[in-house]
Write an enzyme that holds these catalytic residues in place. Structure first.
Site, PDB file in Angstrom:
ATOM      1  N   GLN A   1       0.822  -1.217   0.000  1.00  0.00           N
ATOM      2  CA  GLN A   1       0.000   0.000   0.000  1.00  0.00           C
ATOM      3  C   GLN A   1       0.857   1.268   0.000  1.00  0.00           C
ATOM      4  OE1 GLN A   1      -3.209   0.688  -0.353  1.00  0.00           O
ATOM      5  NE2 GLN A   1      -3.740  -1.455  -0.678  1.00  0.00           N
ATOM      6  N   SER A   2       2.055   1.189  -0.520  1.00  0.00           N
ATOM      7  CA  SER A   2       2.963   2.339  -0.507  1.00  0.00           C
ATOM      8  C   SER A   2       2.368   3.563  -1.212  1.00  0.00           C
ATOM      9  CB  SER A   2       4.268   1.939  -1.194  1.00  0.00           C
ATOM     10  OG  SER A   2       5.045   3.083  -1.478  1.00  0.00           O
TER      11      SER A   2
END
Ligand SMILES: *Cc1c(COP(=O)(O)O)cnc(C)c1O
Length: 314
Positions: A75-76
């Site tokens: 989920q960067s």
């Protein structure tokens, strides 16, 4: 010292970002709390990575890169924004992400799918494996490629936050404390170096949301960024203050962070995220409740973005 203008930089965002006083939160905490709206940097859903990418992608373009690699967790925010920025500049982004966290098409993964970004997951805990894979894929493609480290946190990326400190000075309010999240280190290192250069008297607090050795990472990055700028400053351990706000672990919500998210949302109508800004703001609230600030202090909270993570179902 070199001027920021002497480094190639592409315009990706909208600057300066506003500084606003948080009236209700100030009353609740008994200090003067302001927010630097880097959630409004103007690309994607905003966030701190835009400032770093303005320098990093200019460097990629100067080197003639056709493909841009970067990495992070599933989920960067950084990876998503790199894809957005590279696409806008006509370069092809390839994200090689750690298979850690929410990999489904939620949150930032959903935004990547809207952009049609090529995403590869690697089941590893070691970024060295991922950088090696970037070289393998890059060589196979046979086109010039550029590797951006996790979080965009190298010396060049950190310049985005050295220059942010100069921007804060231009905005005219004198701050006693600056508070930001520390995840890969570039934001904090840039801000701490920038405060040394442009905001004398401001104490810089890094709210650690991961368990890496930031006491070593931060000064090392500050020194590299100072060298890049040819700035004649000695980096000292008291240039910044670190606070452990990680709680149960990186990208695992904490009770304190969730309370801070609710407080900001209900009192000010601003949304923090569970991975970075919620925990960082919880650190500010904790310091205020412990009486670590004086009543007259002006405290600036860097809202570094993270909206994508709100919809990842953490
Ligand atoms: C990456 C990120 C941070 C942390 O910045 P670093 O430079 O990696 O330490 C803080 N907030 C948000 C929303 C981020 O995406």
């Amino acid at each position: 010292m070199r001027s920021f203008d002497s480094f190639p930089r592409v315009s990706l965002g909208v600057f300066p970002t506003p500084i606003q006083k948080l009236k209700n939160i100030s009353e609740a905490l008994g200090i003067n709390v302001y927010v630097k709206r880097d959630d409004l940097t103007g690309l994607g859903l905003g966030g701190n990575k835009v400032r770093k990418l303005e320098y990093l992608l200019a460097d990629a373009a100067r080197q003639g890169a056709r493909v841009v690699f970067t990495t992070g967790g599933a989920q960067s925010n950084h990876a998503m924004l790199t894809a957005a920025a590279a696409g806008k500049m006509g370069m092809k982004p390839i994200l090689i992400l750690k298979k850690r966290g929410v990999t489904e098409l939620l949150g930032n993964r959903l935004l990547e799918s809207l952009m049609g970004t090529e995403v590869v997951f690697m089941d590893t805990d070691d970024y060295a494996d991922i950088y090696a894979e970037m070289d393998r894929v890059g060589r196979k493609l046979g086109v010039p490629y550029y590797k951006i480290p996790c979080g965009g946190s190298n010396a060049l990326g950190s310049l985005g936050y050295v220059s942010c400190a100069a921007e804060i000075r231009e905005q005219g309010i004198r701050f006693d404390h600056l508070v930001c999240a520390e995840g890969s280190g570039g934001t904090m290192a840039g801000l701490a170096l920038g405060a040394k250069l442009f905001l004398p008297g401001a104490r810089v607090h890094g709210m650690m949301v991961d368990t890496d050795p930031f006491d070593k990472i931060t000064p090392a990055l500050m020194r590299e960024a100072a060298a890049l700028l040819e700035a004649d400053v000695a980096v000292n351990p008291d240039d910044f203050i670190l606070h452990d706000m990680c709680g149960p672990g990186y990208a695992r919500p904490s009770a304190e962070g969730n309370e801070a998210i609710s407080m900001m949302a209900s009192l000010e109508g601003l949304f923090l995220d569970p991975v970075y800004t919620g925990k960082a703001f919880a650190g500010l609230v904790r310091l205020a409740r412990e009486g670590q600030f004086r009543k007259t202090d002006n405290v600036l909270f860097l809202h570094s973005g993270g909206a994508g993570g709100l919809f990842a179902g953490l």
